[in-house]
Design an enzyme around this catalytic site. Structure first.
Site, short mmCIF file in Angstrom:
data_model
loop_
_atom_site.label_atom_id
_atom_site.label_comp_id
_atom_site.label_asym_id
_atom_site.label_seq_id
_atom_site.Cartn_x
_atom_site.Cartn_y
_atom_site.Cartn_z
N ARG A 265 49.67 37.47 41.89
CA ARG A 265 48.81 38.64 41.63
C ARG A 265 48.07 39.04 42.91
O ARG A 265 47.85 40.23 43.15
CB ARG A 265 47.83 38.32 40.50
CG ARG A 265 47.13 39.54 39.97
CD ARG A 265 46.41 39.27 38.67
NE ARG A 265 45.38 38.26 38.82
CZ ARG A 265 44.72 37.70 37.82
NH1 ARG A 265 44.99 38.05 36.57
NH2 ARG A 265 43.79 36.79 38.04
N LYS B 61 43.12 42.99 41.47
CA LYS B 61 41.82 42.32 41.45
C LYS B 61 41.10 42.64 42.77
O LYS B 61 41.00 41.81 43.68
CB LYS B 61 42.03 40.81 41.27
CG LYS B 61 40.90 40.16 40.47
CD LYS B 61 41.32 38.86 39.87
CE LYS B 61 40.17 38.00 39.46
NZ LYS B 61 39.22 38.63 38.54
N GLU C 201 39.86 47.14 28.57
CA GLU C 201 39.40 45.75 28.69
C GLU C 201 37.90 45.74 28.93
O GLU C 201 37.26 46.79 28.85
CB GLU C 201 40.16 45.03 29.81
CG GLU C 201 40.01 45.65 31.18
CD GLU C 201 40.71 44.84 32.28
OE1 GLU C 201 40.84 43.60 32.14
OE2 GLU C 201 41.09 45.45 33.28
N1 PLP Z 1 40.36 41.42 33.43
C1 PLP Z 1 39.50 41.45 34.45
C2 PLP Z 1 38.90 42.76 34.83
C3 PLP Z 1 39.18 40.26 35.12
O1 PLP Z 1 38.31 40.27 36.12
C4 PLP Z 1 39.76 39.05 34.72
C5 PLP Z 1 39.47 37.82 35.42
O2 PLP Z 1 40.18 37.35 36.24
C6 PLP Z 1 40.66 39.08 33.65
C7 PLP Z 1 40.93 40.28 33.03
C8 PLP Z 1 41.31 37.83 33.20
O3 PLP Z 1 42.34 37.45 34.04
P1 PLP Z 1 42.77 35.94 34.17
O4 PLP Z 1 43.12 35.47 32.81
O5 PLP Z 1 43.96 35.98 35.06
O6 PLP Z 1 41.63 35.21 34.74
C1 COI Z 2 37.77 35.36 36.27
O1 COI Z 2 37.84 35.18 35.06
O2 COI Z 2 38.27 34.58 37.09
C2 COI Z 2 37.11 36.51 36.83
O3 COI Z 2 37.34 36.81 37.95
C3 COI Z 2 36.18 37.28 36.03
C4 COI Z 2 34.89 37.48 36.72
C5 COI Z 2 34.18 38.51 35.96
C6 COI Z 2 34.10 36.21 36.85
#
Ligand code: PLP
Ligand code: COI
Length: 342
Positions: free
Chosen positions: A82, A184, A220
């Site tokens: 990612r 991200k 989201e």
């Molecule tokens: N959506 C957003 C905007 C996020 O910042 C995160 C955190 O990483 C997620 C979703 C969840 O992603 P992940 O499950 O890869 O941590």
């Molecule tokens: C994560 O879940 O790793 C994120 O980056 C979310 C953040 C809002 C702490």
């Protein structure tokens, strides 16, 4: 070495400085070999691209102590992939996947005394990130970059742990169609700060963002994807090009299908239909899967009938299975668990 003297069960989701972090510099078209350092500060030009034009991307993943005392992290290869997508979108250099995973492992190993013990409720949050570091005044990508990885022990993201939270429908948008919502990038979070402070001031835990173009579809929150459960126990998650492809959500959909035998569906979710769902959860590395009890739409409350007072049964089963896999007492699918040789 012994575990640090930290009250593991009572820490929140905050920054605690650990001993070592990883840093690699990009200059003249190449990454240097990278190293661990005790220096937790960064010195860059006042005109660095990251400071002027927010050229920065990051990742988040966790390391866990398993029931039998191993230290593992969860699917770091997907975070590496990612980050490749994120850096491509912001015209940043690619940090090779193998090196990303190796850097994560090195940082966890160097800070093993900060990996919370099994059963404490805390985990080690790992934050890889990259930013444009040289001076840039015309709007263009930097030529020099830093890739860093630090870690910090964390407790639950939402105060109160696993009690259902209340979120509100935001009047602000998070991401434009064809914008940067699917990567991200720090800029996505900068522009959510006004909305999150406002939500907290008004007593809500988070914002539910709708699609910016029509404001009719669920996207989201500021830091997690949604899962909904129908009355027939189908697990539904919104499909959109402007949300972050959550690794936790993708894993939970596999858990729902292959471990719990549930039907799963990734599709557009209309805001108008959410009252038909009986459970709702937010999923992400930080959030794990946090139950949502109520969505407040400008004063009108939408209550999830099976998950309002307590975490609903399907969300609970999903959470228990995923954390069981992460903590090593449920067998993981091939390649999900990355063991760290500590
Ligand atoms: N959506 C957003 C905007 C996020 O910042 C995160 C955190 O990483 C997620 C979703 C969840 O992603 P992940 O499950 O890869 O941590
Ligand atoms: C994560 O879940 O790793 C994120 O980056 C979310 C953040 C809002 C702490």
């Amino acid at each position: 070495m012994a575990k640090k003297d930290i009250d593991w069960s009572n820490i929140g989701f905050g920054y605690i400085k650990t001993d070592k972090r990883y840093v690699s510099n990009y200059k003249n078209g190449a990454w240097d070999e990278g190293t661990l350092t005790t220096d937790d500060t960064v010195t860059i030009s006042e005109c660095a691209c990251v400071l002027q034009y927010a050229q920065t991307v990051f990742e988040g993943l966790k390391a866990y102590t398993t029931e039998d005392g191993r230290v593992v992290c969860f699917r770091p290869d997907l975070n590496a992939e990612r980050m490749l997508d994120s850096t491509e979108r912001l015209k940043m250099p690619q940090f090779p996947k193998e090196r990303f995973v190796e850097a994560v492992k090195e940082v966890v190993k160097a800070n093993v005394d900060y990996v919370p013990p099994y059963g404490s409720g805390a985990t080690l949050y790992i934050r890889p990130y990259m930013f444009g570091s040289n001076a840039v005044i015309g709007v263009k990508p930097a030529e020099e970059y830093q890739f860093r990885v630090f870690c910090t022990p964390v407790g639950p993201y939402f105060k109160g742990g696993v009690k259902p939270i209340t979120i509100r429908v935001s009047d602000f948008d998070r991401a434009a169609p064809h914008g940067s919502g699917h990567i991200k990038a720090g800029l996505n979070y900068a522009m959510s700060l006004y909305a999150i402070v406002d939500a907290h001031e008004k007593g809500f835990d988070e914002n539910m963002y709708l699609d910016a173009a029509t404001r009719t579809k669920v996207e989201e929150t500021g830091g997690a994807n949604f899962l909904f459960v129908t009355k027939d126990k189908k697990v539904v998650t919104p499909k959109s090009n402007s949300i972050l492809p959550s690794i936790t959500r993708r894993s939970l959909m596999t858990v729902a299908k292959d471990y719990l035998g549930l039907d799963v569906e990734e599709r557009e979710v209309m805001f108008d239909e959410i009252g038909d769902f009986v459970e709702c959860g937010l999923c992400g590395t930080a959030a794990v899967i946090s139950p949502v009890g109520c969505v407040n739409d400008h004063g009108k409350e939408i209550i999830f009938k099976n998950g309002h007072e307590e975490m609903g049964p399907v969300i609970k089963e999903l959470r228990d299975t995923l954390t069981g896999i992460q903590m090593g007492h449920i067998k993981a699918p091939e390649g999900w668990i990355c063991e760290i040789d500590v």
